[in-house]
Design an enzyme around this catalytic site. Structure first.
Site, mmCIF file in Angstrom:
data_model
loop_
_atom_site.group_PDB
_atom_site.id
_atom_site.type_symbol
_atom_site.label_atom_id
_atom_site.label_comp_id
_atom_site.label_asym_id
_atom_site.label_seq_id
_atom_site.Cartn_x
_atom_site.Cartn_y
_atom_site.Cartn_z
ATOM 1 N N ASN A 80 15.723 -10.606 -3.524
ATOM 2 C CA ASN A 80 15.917 -11.078 -4.888
ATOM 3 C C ASN A 80 15.045 -10.237 -5.810
ATOM 4 O O ASN A 80 13.839 -10.115 -5.588
ATOM 5 C CB ASN A 80 15.534 -12.561 -4.980
ATOM 6 C CG ASN A 80 15.916 -13.186 -6.298
ATOM 7 O OD1 ASN A 80 15.992 -12.523 -7.325
ATOM 8 N ND2 ASN A 80 16.146 -14.480 -6.279
ATOM 9 N N HIS A 150 25.852 -16.538 -3.600
ATOM 10 C CA HIS A 150 24.698 -15.998 -2.875
ATOM 11 C C HIS A 150 23.809 -17.153 -2.430
ATOM 12 O O HIS A 150 23.603 -18.100 -3.164
ATOM 13 C CB HIS A 150 23.914 -15.000 -3.737
ATOM 14 C CG HIS A 150 23.540 -15.503 -5.091
ATOM 15 N ND1 HIS A 150 24.445 -15.596 -6.137
ATOM 16 C CD2 HIS A 150 22.368 -15.963 -5.576
ATOM 17 C CE1 HIS A 150 23.827 -16.075 -7.205
ATOM 18 N NE2 HIS A 150 22.572 -16.318 -6.894
ATOM 19 N N HIS A 152 20.147 -18.468 -1.204
ATOM 20 C CA HIS A 152 18.722 -18.156 -1.291
ATOM 21 C C HIS A 152 18.032 -18.500 0.028
ATOM 22 O O HIS A 152 18.257 -19.563 0.596
ATOM 23 C CB HIS A 152 18.069 -18.970 -2.414
ATOM 24 C CG HIS A 152 18.586 -18.638 -3.769
ATOM 25 N ND1 HIS A 152 17.930 -17.784 -4.617
ATOM 26 C CD2 HIS A 152 19.699 -19.045 -4.425
ATOM 27 C CE1 HIS A 152 18.617 -17.672 -5.746
ATOM 28 N NE2 HIS A 152 19.699 -18.431 -5.645
#
Length: 194
Positions: A80, A150, A152
C-alpha cells in the site's frame, strides 16, 4: 479585563490566523507526504477507466517501481502506497472488478491463497503478532479506489496503536517501502526479490 473574564460576559473569539507561528506547548510531527493521498494525487479521475486505475497500471510496471511483492496467475500482492501500518499489503485481482461477488472461483481462491502466504511471509520477516484483514466494498464503506477490488493485509504488533495516530494524527513507519517490498519478495516462497 476582557468580557470573558467578567461575570456573565460573552467569551471573546480570537482569530486563529493571528497565532500562526506562535510557540505553544504542542509538539507537532509534520507528514507532508500525506498530502498526496489527501489531495487524491494518485486517484483516477474516472474510477471505471482501467487505464487510469493504479491497480491495473501496477502490473504493467516493474515490480520494484510498482512495489509488487508477488505475482500470481489471476491476482497479485502489492504494498500500500499509503500504509495504515508498516508492511501493509494489498491483494488485488488483475481484472478490473469492484465487487467481491464479481470474482471468479479461481480469483477467489488465489486472493485467499496470496493472503495466507502474505501473512506467513510478514510474520517471518517482521514478527507481526496479528493482522487486520479486510475489503472496503464501495466508497461509502471507505474504499479509496472502489472500482478495483483490493484486500488489505495489515500487520499488527503489541503497542503499535500508540498515541501518534490518535493524538498526533501521525504514523511512524520505521522502514522504507522499497526495503519492505524487497524483504517480502525475497521471503515469498519461490521469490527472489527481483
Amino acid at each position: 479585563m476582557s468580557p470573558a473574564d467578567q461575570p456573565g460576559g460573552e467569551p471573546a473569539l480570537e482569530d486563529a490566523r493571528d497565532f500562526a507561528g506562535v510557540p505553544d506547548d504542542t509538539q507537532r510531527l509534520w507528514t507532508p507526504h500525506r498530502m498526496a493521498y489527501i489531495g487524491g494525487e494518485n486517484k483516477p479521475e474516472d474510477p471505471h477507466d482501467d487505464e487510469q486505475c493504479p491497480f491495473c497500471a501496477g502490473p504493467r510496471r516493474r515490480d520494484e517501481d510498482a512495489l509488487i511483492v508477488h505475482r500470481g496467475r489471476v491476482a497479485y500482492a502489492i504494498l500500500n502506497l499509503y500504509p495504515y501500518n508498516s508492511g501493509h499489503l494489498l491483494v488485488c485481482p488483475y481484472r478490473h472488478v469492484s465487487d467481491y461477488t464479481e470474482l471468479t472461483e479461481e480469483e477467489v481462491a488465489e486472493v485467499a491463497e496470496i493472503t495466507r502466504t502474505a501473512m506467513t511471509v510478514i510474520r517471518a520477516v517482521s514478527g507481526a503478532a496479528g493482522f487486520n484483514l479486510g475489503m472496503n466494498q464501495g466508497e461509502v464503506a471507505g474504499a479509496g479506489i472502489a472500482a478495483h477490488l483490493h484486500q488489505h493485509v495489515v500487520p499488527r504488533w503489541a503497542g503499535d496503536a500508540n498515541f501518534l495516530p490518535i493524538v498526533g494524527r501521525t504514523k511512524a513507519l520505521p522502514i522504507l517501502l522499497a526495503d519492505t517490498r524487497r524483504l517480502y519478495a525475497e521471503a515469498w516462497p519461490g521469490g527472489d526479490g527481483a
